[in-house]
Design an enzyme around this catalytic site. Sequence first.
Site, PDB file in Angstrom:
ATOM      1  N   HIS A 150      61.262  71.707  33.351  1.00  0.00           N
ATOM      2  CA  HIS A 150      61.950  72.915  32.852  1.00  0.00           C
ATOM      3  C   HIS A 150      62.103  73.979  33.945  1.00  0.00           C
ATOM      4  CE1 HIS A 150      60.987  72.006  28.319  1.00  0.00           C
ATOM      5  NE2 HIS A 150      61.325  70.924  29.002  1.00  0.00           N
ATOM      6  N   ASP A 199      65.564  59.583  26.117  1.00  0.00           N
ATOM      7  CA  ASP A 199      66.239  60.762  25.583  1.00  0.00           C
ATOM      8  C   ASP A 199      67.436  61.061  26.476  1.00  0.00           C
ATOM      9  OD1 ASP A 199      64.542  61.341  27.673  1.00  0.00           O
ATOM     10  OD2 ASP A 199      63.230  62.635  26.503  1.00  0.00           O
ATOM     11  N   GLU A 242      65.027  67.810  23.283  1.00  0.00           N
ATOM     12  CA  GLU A 242      64.582  69.187  23.560  1.00  0.00           C
ATOM     13  C   GLU A 242      64.754  70.081  22.344  1.00  0.00           C
ATOM     14  OE1 GLU A 242      62.971  69.979  26.125  1.00  0.00           O
ATOM     15  OE2 GLU A 242      63.490  68.497  27.653  1.00  0.00           O
TER      16      GLU A 242
HETATM   17  C1  LIG Z   1      58.561  66.853  27.673  1.00  0.00           C
HETATM   18  C2  LIG Z   1      58.925  68.209  27.215  1.00  0.00           C
HETATM   19  O1  LIG Z   1      58.980  69.140  27.998  1.00  0.00           O
HETATM   20  N1  LIG Z   1      59.191  68.355  25.908  1.00  0.00           N
HETATM   21  C3  LIG Z   1      59.502  69.588  25.287  1.00  0.00           C
HETATM   22  C4  LIG Z   1      59.734  69.349  23.830  1.00  0.00           C
HETATM   23  C5  LIG Z   1      60.260  70.539  23.087  1.00  0.00           C
HETATM   24  C6  LIG Z   1      59.548  70.778  21.814  1.00  0.00           C
HETATM   25  C7  LIG Z   1      60.109  71.912  20.972  1.00  0.00           C
HETATM   26  N2  LIG Z   1      61.465  72.214  21.176  1.00  0.00           N
HETATM   27  C8  LIG Z   1      59.250  73.159  21.201  1.00  0.00           C
HETATM   28  O2  LIG Z   1      59.519  73.947  22.089  1.00  0.00           O
HETATM   29  O3  LIG Z   1      58.285  73.327  20.447  1.00  0.00           O
HETATM   30  C9  LIG Z   1      58.348  70.574  25.481  1.00  0.00           C
HETATM   31  O4  LIG Z   1      58.630  71.784  25.540  1.00  0.00           O
HETATM   32  O5  LIG Z   1      57.173  70.174  25.576  1.00  0.00           O
END
Ligand SMILES: CC(=O)N[C@@H](CCC[C@H](N)C(=O)O)C(=O)O
Length: 373
Positions: free
Chosen positions: A347, A69, A128
């Site tokens: 994050h 990604d 994301e």
């Molecule tokens: C690996 C990671 O942290 N992925 C994100 C993916 C985002 C999913 C979507 N935007 C949501 O918030 O539902 C995560 O927050 O797990």
Amino acid sequence: MNEQQLINIRRDLHQIPELGFEEFKTQQYLKDTIADMPQDFLSIEEWETGLLVWVDGYEGEKTIGYRTDIDGLPIDEQTTYSFASRHEGSMHACGHDFHMTIALGILDHFAASQPKDNLLFIFQPAEEGPGGAKPMLAAEAFQRVKPDEIYALHIAPEYPVGTIATRPGLLFANTSELFIDFYGKGGHAARPHTANDMVVAASHFVTQLQTIVARNVNPLDSAVVTVGKITGGTKQNIIAGKARLEGTIRTLSMESMTQVKERIRHLTAGVETGFECKAEIDWGANYCQVYNDEELTRSFMEFSEQRDDIMLVECREAMTGEDFGYFLDEIPGVMFWLGVDTPYGLHDARIEPDERAIFTAVSHMVDYLSKNQ
Ligand SMILES: CC(=O)N[C@@H](CCC[C@H](N)C(=O)O)C(=O)O
């Protein structure tokens, strides 16, 4: 590429994080870096702000995909780095700068040393949000070069460098974003009887949401409902006529996802009745679960276990989401965690992953993809 070149690439990419489908500088940087590699076996195609890079195998009977990604997050960086983000308000806080560097390192090896199988390097935008995997998979450009099997990794702050963690079957959860707008009637703070306060309505709703996981979802089938952001009102002495909740839902099964959404609909309707307001729900982007192919994962784990420099962990599933799940829904493959040993989680504005993990991943994947040569 030597280790210093890989670190330089990671640091360059770290400085230019861009949000989903806005990865213009990132795409250009990737193109420039790939242009410096031997070109004899390569062909490159752009897809939106991403790239598909094909490497011709000398036998070419099958095609193996490797996906990274490429997008960043809307986070104000708080690291100690001298090479911190130059894009105010954006940061690579989920390791996509690592993921891209590792993909470039593996690609660089095979650009110079032709592989037996064809390889497809997938530089995918918008993981994301709003989700680049699904439209990329559906694109003609991808379907023309669709691989027979596929791999991807994600950095894992909690594991030491040298660790690879994965499991056959379910690795990451189903996800759905959640946006709810409550509309009532604003007014003077001293005259609540003439208004309809959406801060109060939204607060009740957030409390009620907590009952879904506690009282509705089967305790043996985990779920998460998180509200990450609440906005509402304009000033301390004005009653808010509007409030907005932003959150995410995570479940280990689609049945639970359907159930959680149904409960959210009912609770929202209850708040509408109880607080005489209007509510609008938007489910945003939904990602399907990441489900590792059992046979390929066992074989990848066996290969990893034999390596002296790798500590293999068979981990539990996580409530994290990843739109790589859409690739795995169509193509057998494996996703794994790569240890980067930092006290700050994904994050987190302070995350500083250990760059030595880049060398571990490049050398491991080069060896793994060369294993049948
Ligand atoms: C690996 C990671 O942290 N992925 C994100 C993916 C985002 C999913 C979507 N935007 C949501 O918030 O539902 C995560 O927050 O797990």
